[in-house]
Design a protein around this motif. Structure first.
Motif, PDB file in Angstrom:
ATOM      1  N   GLY A  36      39.290 -12.137  77.893  1.00  0.00           N
ATOM      2  CA  GLY A  36      39.775 -11.063  77.031  1.00  0.00           C
ATOM      3  C   GLY A  36      41.047 -10.435  77.575  1.00  0.00           C
ATOM      4  O   GLY A  36      41.969 -10.116  76.814  1.00  0.00           O
ATOM      5  N   ALA A  37      41.115 -10.267  78.885  1.00  0.00           N
ATOM      6  CA  ALA A  37      42.323  -9.720  79.505  1.00  0.00           C
ATOM      7  C   ALA A  37      43.507 -10.670  79.331  1.00  0.00           C
ATOM      8  O   ALA A  37      44.647 -10.234  79.120  1.00  0.00           O
ATOM      9  N   VAL A  38      43.234 -11.965  79.407  1.00  0.00           N
ATOM     10  CA  VAL A  38      44.291 -12.962  79.184  1.00  0.00           C
ATOM     11  C   VAL A  38      44.818 -12.847  77.758  1.00  0.00           C
ATOM     12  O   VAL A  38      46.037 -12.865  77.530  1.00  0.00           O
ATOM     13  N   PHE A  39      43.920 -12.717  76.785  1.00  0.00           N
ATOM     14  CA  PHE A  39      44.352 -12.549  75.396  1.00  0.00           C
ATOM     15  C   PHE A  39      45.171 -11.275  75.227  1.00  0.00           C
ATOM     16  O   PHE A  39      46.149 -11.248  74.475  1.00  0.00           O
ATOM     17  N   ALA A  40      44.796 -10.211  75.927  1.00  0.00           N
ATOM     18  CA  ALA A  40      45.561  -8.956  75.855  1.00  0.00           C
ATOM     19  C   ALA A  40      46.967  -9.151  76.419  1.00  0.00           C
ATOM     20  O   ALA A  40      47.948  -8.658  75.840  1.00  0.00           O
ATOM     21  N   ALA A  63      48.817 -10.060  66.815  1.00  0.00           N
ATOM     22  CA  ALA A  63      47.620  -9.612  66.096  1.00  0.00           C
ATOM     23  C   ALA A  63      46.434 -10.518  66.413  1.00  0.00           C
ATOM     24  O   ALA A  63      45.309 -10.037  66.606  1.00  0.00           O
ATOM     25  N   ALA A  64      46.679 -11.826  66.485  1.00  0.00           N
ATOM     26  CA  ALA A  64      45.602 -12.758  66.823  1.00  0.00           C
ATOM     27  C   ALA A  64      45.094 -12.502  68.246  1.00  0.00           C
ATOM     28  O   ALA A  64      43.882 -12.497  68.489  1.00  0.00           O
ATOM     29  N   GLY A  65      46.006 -12.263  69.179  1.00  0.00           N
ATOM     30  CA  GLY A  65      45.612 -11.981  70.553  1.00  0.00           C
ATOM     31  C   GLY A  65      44.784 -10.713  70.661  1.00  0.00           C
ATOM     32  O   GLY A  65      43.805 -10.651  71.405  1.00  0.00           O
ATOM     33  N   ILE A  66      45.162  -9.701  69.894  1.00  0.00           N
ATOM     34  CA  ILE A  66      44.416  -8.445  69.908  1.00  0.00           C
ATOM     35  C   ILE A  66      43.004  -8.663  69.377  1.00  0.00           C
ATOM     36  O   ILE A  66      42.023  -8.178  69.955  1.00  0.00           O
ATOM     37  N   GLN A  67      42.877  -9.408  68.285  1.00  0.00           N
ATOM     38  CA  GLN A  67      41.557  -9.660  67.714  1.00  0.00           C
ATOM     39  C   GLN A  67      40.697 -10.510  68.647  1.00  0.00           C
ATOM     40  O   GLN A  67      39.486 -10.269  68.785  1.00  0.00           O
ATOM     41  N   LEU A  70      39.369  -8.294  71.346  1.00  0.00           N
ATOM     42  CA  LEU A  70      38.249  -7.492  70.864  1.00  0.00           C
ATOM     43  C   LEU A  70      36.972  -8.336  70.749  1.00  0.00           C
ATOM     44  O   LEU A  70      35.877  -7.867  71.064  1.00  0.00           O
ATOM     45  N   LEU A  71      37.121  -9.576  70.305  1.00  0.00           N
ATOM     46  CA  LEU A  71      35.971 -10.471  70.208  1.00  0.00           C
ATOM     47  C   LEU A  71      35.374 -10.716  71.595  1.00  0.00           C
ATOM     48  O   LEU A  71      34.155 -10.669  71.771  1.00  0.00           O
ATOM     49  N   CYS A  72      36.235 -10.959  72.580  1.00  0.00           N
ATOM     50  CA  CYS A  72      35.747 -11.154  73.951  1.00  0.00           C
ATOM     51  C   CYS A  72      35.047  -9.905  74.456  1.00  0.00           C
ATOM     52  O   CYS A  72      34.027  -9.994  75.148  1.00  0.00           O
ATOM     53  N   ASN A  73      35.578  -8.746  74.120  1.00  0.00           N
ATOM     54  CA  ASN A  73      34.968  -7.494  74.548  1.00  0.00           C
ATOM     55  C   ASN A  73      33.553  -7.360  73.995  1.00  0.00           C
ATOM     56  O   ASN A  73      32.638  -6.931  74.694  1.00  0.00           O
TER      57      ASN A  73
END
Length: 93
Positions: A36-40, A63-67, A70-73
């Protein structure tokens, strides 16, 4: 177990199925947090790059990275709590 903040998405069938599938892979909740941190970070980089000719594509990537973050979270908590994969340092992640 401490009370968790209610999140309606966590009770949906697709979220429960996805969490179960991820838990079966053996991926730890901490690894999901790191992902999730990598996606952020990727979303942040996309936002920085959005000041150019392909700005629309970079904003979509952000936007995809943010979503995905959130999914990982959501998934890290579900895997840790509902599938018994919590660790002593999990709260740090």
């Amino acid at each position: 177990m401490a009370e968790r903040r209610p999140i309606a998405t966590r009770d949906t069938g697709w979220a429960r199925a996805l969490a179960a599938r991820v838990a079966r892979t053996g991926l730890s909740a901490n690894a999901i947090s790191v992902l999730g941190a990598v996606f952020a970070l990727l979303a942040g980089a996309a936002l920085l790059l959005s000041d150019g000719p392909a700005w629309r594509a970079w904003l979509v990537a952000a936007a995809a990275g943010i979503q995905l973050r959130l999914l990982c979270n959501m998934l890290d908590g579900m895997v840790a709590v509902e599938h018994g994969r919590a660790t002593a340092v999990g709260a740090l992640y």
